[in-house]
Design a protein around this motif. Structure first.
Motif, PDB file in Angstrom:
ATOM      1  N   TRP A 176       1.130  11.009 -12.423  1.00  0.00           N
ATOM      2  CA  TRP A 176       2.053  12.102 -12.146  1.00  0.00           C
ATOM      3  C   TRP A 176       2.516  12.670 -13.485  1.00  0.00           C
ATOM      4  O   TRP A 176       2.838  11.903 -14.402  1.00  0.00           O
ATOM      5  N   SER A 220       5.419   9.120  -4.970  1.00  0.00           N
ATOM      6  CA  SER A 220       5.160  10.549  -4.730  1.00  0.00           C
ATOM      7  C   SER A 220       6.384  11.265  -4.164  1.00  0.00           C
ATOM      8  O   SER A 220       6.535  12.469  -4.343  1.00  0.00           O
ATOM      9  N   GLN A 221       7.276  10.525  -3.495  1.00  0.00           N
ATOM     10  CA  GLN A 221       8.511  11.137  -2.996  1.00  0.00           C
ATOM     11  C   GLN A 221       9.343  11.693  -4.143  1.00  0.00           C
ATOM     12  O   GLN A 221      10.020  12.692  -3.995  1.00  0.00           O
ATOM     13  N   SER A 272      -3.160   6.184 -10.445  1.00  0.00           N
ATOM     14  CA  SER A 272      -2.454   7.351  -9.913  1.00  0.00           C
ATOM     15  C   SER A 272      -1.587   7.896 -11.038  1.00  0.00           C
ATOM     16  O   SER A 272      -0.850   7.144 -11.677  1.00  0.00           O
ATOM     17  N   GLU A 310       2.760  15.019  -5.776  1.00  0.00           N
ATOM     18  CA  GLU A 310       1.413  14.497  -5.505  1.00  0.00           C
ATOM     19  C   GLU A 310       0.735  14.052  -6.795  1.00  0.00           C
ATOM     20  O   GLU A 310       0.735  14.779  -7.780  1.00  0.00           O
ATOM     21  N   LYS A 363       0.815  -1.224   0.000  1.00  0.00           N
ATOM     22  CA  LYS A 363       0.000   0.000   0.000  1.00  0.00           C
ATOM     23  C   LYS A 363       0.845   1.268   0.000  1.00  0.00           C
ATOM     24  O   LYS A 363       0.318   2.354  -0.181  1.00  0.00           O
ATOM     25  N   HIS A 364       2.147   1.159   0.172  1.00  0.00           N
ATOM     26  CA  HIS A 364       3.006   2.335   0.236  1.00  0.00           C
ATOM     27  C   HIS A 364       3.586   2.739  -1.116  1.00  0.00           C
ATOM     28  O   HIS A 364       4.309   3.720  -1.200  1.00  0.00           O
ATOM     29  N   VAL A 402       2.288   4.128  -3.811  1.00  0.00           N
ATOM     30  CA  VAL A 402       1.902   5.474  -4.252  1.00  0.00           C
ATOM     31  C   VAL A 402       2.706   6.525  -3.485  1.00  0.00           C
ATOM     32  O   VAL A 402       3.247   7.457  -4.087  1.00  0.00           O
ATOM     33  N   SER A 403       2.834   6.376  -2.186  1.00  0.00           N
ATOM     34  CA  SER A 403       3.580   7.377  -1.408  1.00  0.00           C
ATOM     35  C   SER A 403       5.068   7.334  -1.746  1.00  0.00           C
ATOM     36  O   SER A 403       5.726   8.369  -1.770  1.00  0.00           O
ATOM     37  N   ARG A 404       5.600   6.154  -2.050  1.00  0.00           N
ATOM     38  CA  ARG A 404       7.014   6.055  -2.430  1.00  0.00           C
ATOM     39  C   ARG A 404       7.258   6.760  -3.759  1.00  0.00           C
ATOM     40  O   ARG A 404       8.230   7.497  -3.914  1.00  0.00           O
TER      41      ARG A 404
END
Length: 172
Positions: free
Chosen positions: A129, A105-106, A127, A110, A98-99, A101-103
């Motif tokens: 970018w 995004s780093q 998602s 966003e 689940k991480h 997307v956040s990885r």
């Protein structure tokens, strides 16, 4: 002679991973071979034609930053336009958490997030970018069978044919 593991570890960037980047010729990149020579070619349907695809031959790990433990890939495909330059890159992770997307995004900021539905039923999340280099990085996360069908792709933002005409489907 088998390559060292270091040769199979690439870092995410705005154009792809490592030297495997949009706008390059796959035959000039280490480890890339024509899709028709790929032993697992019967597992995938590629459009518009198999002659426009290459696959990375070997184990592959991608990192987002230097301290990152890495994301192991099951497959990496690169499609080419009629001039022979990579116009889309598809990455299939081995394991998804689940991480992710956040990885991503780093590195890319966003994302814009959309729900994907078929016949009114939720099938996944997309998602997106758009990078400073005018590329689009997308992550499709399906609701079911996430370890099989999750895909990260790269394309030039204004390359609409790469988005609409270049597709990969898992054969059943």
């Amino acid at each position: 002679m088998k390559p060292t593991p270091q040769q199979h570890s690439f870092r995410f960037n705005h154009l792809g991973i490592g030297d495997i980047q949009l706008g390059k010729r796959p035959e000039q990149l280490y480890g890339m071979l024509p899709f028709d020579h790929f032993m697992g070619r019967h597992t995938f349907d590629v459009f518009p034609a198999t002659s426009l695809y290459h696959v990375f031959d070997g184990d592959l790990k991608c990192t987002i930053e230097s301290r990152d433990t890495g994301l192991e890939l099951r497959h990496l495909f690169a499609s080419t336009n009629e001039e022979g330059f990579i116009n889309r890159i598809f990455l299939y992770p081995r394991e998804v958490n689940k991480h992710l997307v956040s990885r991503l995004s780093q590195l890319y900021g966003e994302p814009e997030i959309c729900k994907s539905t078929v016949a009114g039923k939720l099938v996944g999340t997309q998602s997106l970018w758009v990078t400073e280099g005018e590329t689009e990085v997308s992550l499709f996360s399906p609701v079911y069978e996430t370890s099989i069908n999750t895909v990260i792709s790269f394309r030039f933002f204004y390359d609409v044919p790469a988005l609409k005409d270049y597709l990969i489907a898992v054969s059943i």
